[in-house]
Design an enzyme around this catalytic site. Sequence first.
Site, short mmCIF file in Angstrom:
data_model
loop_
_atom_site.label_atom_id
_atom_site.label_comp_id
_atom_site.label_asym_id
_atom_site.label_seq_id
_atom_site.Cartn_x
_atom_site.Cartn_y
_atom_site.Cartn_z
N ASP A 1 34.17 25.14 55.55
CA ASP A 1 33.03 24.39 55.03
C ASP A 1 31.71 25.09 55.32
OD1 ASP A 1 31.65 22.43 53.75
OD2 ASP A 1 32.12 20.81 55.13
N HIS B 1 30.50 22.32 51.06
CA HIS B 1 30.54 21.13 50.20
C HIS B 1 29.17 20.79 49.62
CE1 HIS B 1 29.44 18.86 53.99
NE2 HIS B 1 28.70 18.21 53.13
N SER C 1 24.09 17.51 56.12
CA SER C 1 25.09 18.56 56.02
C SER C 1 24.45 19.93 55.83
CB SER C 1 26.02 18.28 54.84
OG SER C 1 26.76 17.12 55.06
#
Length: 615
Positions: free
Chosen positions: A218, A187, A296
């Site tokens: 992901d 992402h 992230s």
Amino acid sequence: MQMLGSSVRAVSSSYCRVIHRRTRPCFIFFRDSGFANETRPYLLPSESPLLCRNFPNSAFCSLFLSTGLPCRHNYHDAVAAASASSSASATAITSTSSAAVGVAAAVSDNANAAEDSSQLGSRFVTASPTSFIDAYSAIELALDAVVKIFTVSSSPNYFLPWQNKSQREMMGSGFVIPGKRILTNAHVVADHTFVLVRKHGSPTKYRAEIQAVGHECDLAILSVKNEEFWEGMNFLELGDIPFLQEAVAVVGYPQGGDNISITKGVVSRVEPTQYVHGAAQLLAIQIDAAINPGNSGGPAIMGNKVVGVAFQNLSGAENIGYIIPVPVIKHFISGVEENGGYVGFCSLGLSCQSTENVQLREYFKMHSDMTGVLVSKINPLSDAHQVLKKDDILLMFDGIPIANDGSVHLRNRERITFDHLVSMKKPNEMAKVRVLRNGEEHEFSIILRPLQPLVPVHQFDKLPSYFIFAGLVFIPLTQPYLHEYGEDWYNTSPRRLCERALRELPKKAGEQLVILSQVLMDDINAGYERLAELQVKKVNGVEVDNLKHLCWLVENCKEECLRFDLDEERVIVLNYELAKVATFRILKRHRIPSAMSSDLVSEVKESQIELINSS
């Protein structure tokens, strides 16, 4: 009680707790670094955990973490002694190593009060100077491996599929793995148009390319061609799944600053979790470290090994974050290395019901020593559809018993759903299942492969397909299209389309639900504008398989009139020649560059070439 070794895990910067229930009071002694000859006793009542908050502000102690992260508190030496009786007579024990950070520990309530310090010392958890050197070197290793990622992205507009939304910028983290590659979250680079990376302590940004992306898990792999970037960079090695209450450090570049950040937390839970980005149900690790936007893609480190990749947090909760565990990471990387690209995660294609009810088990002739789950629905495109049947009881997967709630043993007393075992299989790998059918046990071999849903859950890194004829805009139904209705899309999107998107299974390969998304008004289609958001069933009596098939049926129409049969028994009829003329007029009026998406243009050309060659 025995000395707490590796089980002493629950630690934070100002709060330490030994997981043990004591039955008698004891003293804990601290020696201040500023007053080498002074010790201060604190009485801990019975049945209370060993805490370090509530002590004077100048006095903090901490356990040396098994992760190798050093304690950074005011006390160099802090040790604990326990009383042998309720009179709480105690002896102060001090560490002989000035280089070691003190460790608090509790000893057996039955220990002899006269036991000398050397005997007690051998039973304490101690941290050697070498451990601290290793800890600091692990941190330094991470600083030379973690990078900041700058992404410019532009997502498609699914209501107007011929154009993109305005570009946006986002930042994330990543880290170097063997082979001069950077691992990050999918992402972070989804729908990217331009990606840059920056090393820790460097002002220079380098252009990065996407090698592979797995949106379900992901994860993404980046590469940097500029050799200058790799000077002084180290790679991080993958470890294993940490145990509950083991401490990890999350390294990355979260919002709130430009420099690297390191946060600590402990493992709270290990179980399959919904991955928000790709909507897949895969194994994840819950930790209590803060994971914020920008974190992230950063590594979660224990010792000098990576045990996970930070990727999401729990909305509305504080300090509940999730990391992608090593088995999922290795599955993704090995698939890329072996196949040259992302291959996905396998599925049995089953929908199962628990058999926890006694009467249900008796009805399906399960013996008292049998456990398993009831097969409710089977995906027609799965290999299991050829082998299993509805109302089969799935007893074992690859020799591992499945409990009545659908769980299997993981380790110690931890259990996870058996779907995890399926997802860790490689595509086209064989699995053995044991089932109970009509009271008899059978064993079958099933080939596992990734399965695509009827309605795609995501459409990252690709333009949406569309076909426009006489102002009628046809598209395949996707969840991203439904998401355009807003955050509450489940309630605000067309109900029938939403239910089909979430529940219907494909009946054959390549099948799509084609819908009339909107009507671009013109004289040719006046009166049909209220038929938008309905599924297209047939074109001139022929059932529509997918958008490509609909496009072919329209382009090769030989009739004077073109008829579309829609959901709810609605019908659209157009004069074919007049509709073709109107199409160009409408495209020009709305400044639409093409009547069909680029993927359909190439497919139409290929089909035309095939027709010419066949004739």
